[in-house]
Design a protein around this motif. Structure first.
Motif, PDB file in Angstrom:
ATOM      1  N   ASP A 128       0.832  -1.208   0.000  1.00 20.92           N
ATOM      2  CA  ASP A 128       0.000   0.000   0.000  1.00 20.92           C
ATOM      3  C   ASP A 128       0.868   1.260   0.000  1.00 20.92           C
ATOM      4  N   LYS A 130       2.881   2.290  -2.187  1.00 21.10           N
ATOM      5  CA  LYS A 130       4.149   2.183  -2.910  1.00 21.10           C
ATOM      6  C   LYS A 130       3.895   2.180  -4.414  1.00 21.10           C
ATOM      7  N   ASN A 131       4.766   2.864  -5.140  1.00 21.40           N
ATOM      8  CA  ASN A 131       4.619   2.861  -6.590  1.00 21.40           C
ATOM      9  C   ASN A 131       5.141   1.553  -7.160  1.00 21.40           C
ATOM     10  N   ARG A 132       5.034   1.409  -8.467  1.00 19.89           N
ATOM     11  CA  ARG A 132       5.393   0.137  -9.109  1.00 19.89           C
ATOM     12  C   ARG A 132       6.858  -0.224  -8.876  1.00 19.89           C
ATOM     13  N   GLU A 133       7.754   0.749  -8.985  1.00 22.26           N
ATOM     14  CA  GLU A 133       9.179   0.480  -8.822  1.00 22.26           C
ATOM     15  C   GLU A 133       9.508   0.105  -7.384  1.00 22.26           C
ATOM     16  N   GLU A 134       8.880   0.786  -6.424  1.00 22.67           N
ATOM     17  CA  GLU A 134       9.108   0.474  -5.010  1.00 22.67           C
ATOM     18  C   GLU A 134       8.595  -0.926  -4.674  1.00 22.67           C
ATOM     19  N   SER A 135       7.435  -1.275  -5.207  1.00 24.53           N
ATOM     20  CA  SER A 135       6.876  -2.609  -4.972  1.00 24.53           C
ATOM     21  C   SER A 135       7.775  -3.684  -5.577  1.00 24.53           C
ATOM     22  N   LYS A 136       8.303  -3.400  -6.766  1.00 23.37           N
ATOM     23  CA  LYS A 136       9.190  -4.338  -7.447  1.00 23.37           C
ATOM     24  C   LYS A 136      10.454  -4.575  -6.632  1.00 23.37           C
TER      25      LYS A 136
END
Length: 269
Positions: A128, A130-136
């Motif tokens: 929650d 987090k953007n796509r890069e952070e989640s990745k």
């Protein structure tokens, strides 16, 4: 890879298991309110708890998904290729296990959010905010592949694998403690198992991959000689100028194919 999910699932408390199951039904029926409404309707029809569960099984195609889970047991791409073949072999049985086609459409619709929820629950993380890069990047620290597991998949030792990586990727994976992400693992598999102009495509090239696996996941110098209708002496003479040839005794398919080409022979698989 799959074993990490199974290992974490076995560690879940009974309450967490119930939470996963409940969340599945909530997603499937479109929300908690909708699930309760469906259960109330079934109870109004004087159904027992056992009968209600059987109806839910039919609506969610539970037996179909359990069979899919049974077939799709894999921890690497090699096993995935074989599992995909098993899916095709069991197609008629799977079709017969479908009890509600509308329910099947719902399952495909919730597949992504339900998988994400399971991932977060099993590994106790939260995407929650987090953007796509952070989640990745967060996922990379949890799900990764080691050189030992790749070496096992290609039936070689870590020392040999390190040489293959050096040939194909130079110094990119040279660090001993280097964690390999899922994306990098797929890249490595493709580099070892496919031709230069190929990419992994299970939908269209499954039979080709199965045929290739039948030949082996690695090839010795003797194998190379036989494939080229040659002998070790001729092979050594033709390939002695290749720097790595004398220091490696096994090769993955892609390197073997290139060596065969150097000997004037094109592999037919």
């Amino acid at each position: 890879m799959l074993d990490k999910f199974l290992e974490n699932y076995k560690r879940l408390s009974f309450e967490k298991e119930e939470e996963l199951t409940n969340n599945f039904f909530v997603m499937f029926y479109g929300g908690e309110k909708e699930l309760l409404s469906r259960l109330d309707k079934l109870k109004e029809q004087s159904n027992t708890d056992e009968e209600i569960f059987e109806i839910l099984k039919i609506e969610t195609n539970l037996d179909f998904w359990l069979k899919i889970e049974e077939i799709l047991q894999f921890n690497n791409i090699t096993e995935l290729i074989k599992a995909t073949s098993r899916l095709q072999e069991n197609r008629d049985e799977l079709v017969n296990l479908i009890t509600d086609y509308e329910g099947l459409k719902k399952m495909f619709a919730i597949q992504k959010p339900f998988a994400e929820y399971n991932f977060e629950t099993l590994f106790d993380i939260n995407f929650d905010g987090k953007n796509r890069e952070e989640s990745k990047n967060l996922a990379k620290g949890i799900i990764y592949v080691t050189k030992e597991t790749i070496a096992k998949e290609f039936d070689c030792n870590k020392r040999t694998l390190t040489k293959w990586l050096k040939i194909c990727f130079e110094d990119r994976f040279i660090r001993k403690d280097r964690k390999i992400t899922i994306e990098e693992y797929i890249e490595i598999f493709e580099k070892f198992f496919l031709n230069d102009d190929e990419y992994l495509d299970l939908n269209n090239d499954l039979n080709k991959y199965l045929n290739r696996l039948e030949k082996g996941v690695n090839f010795s110098k003797s194998d190379l000689a036989k494939l080229c209708d040659s002998d070790l002496k001729t092979q050594k003479e033709n390939l002695k100028k290749i720097a790595f040839f004398s220091s490696i005794n096994k090769f993955p398919y892609s390197i073997c194919k290139n060596l065969a080409s150097r000997m004037g022979y094109e592999l037919e698989f």
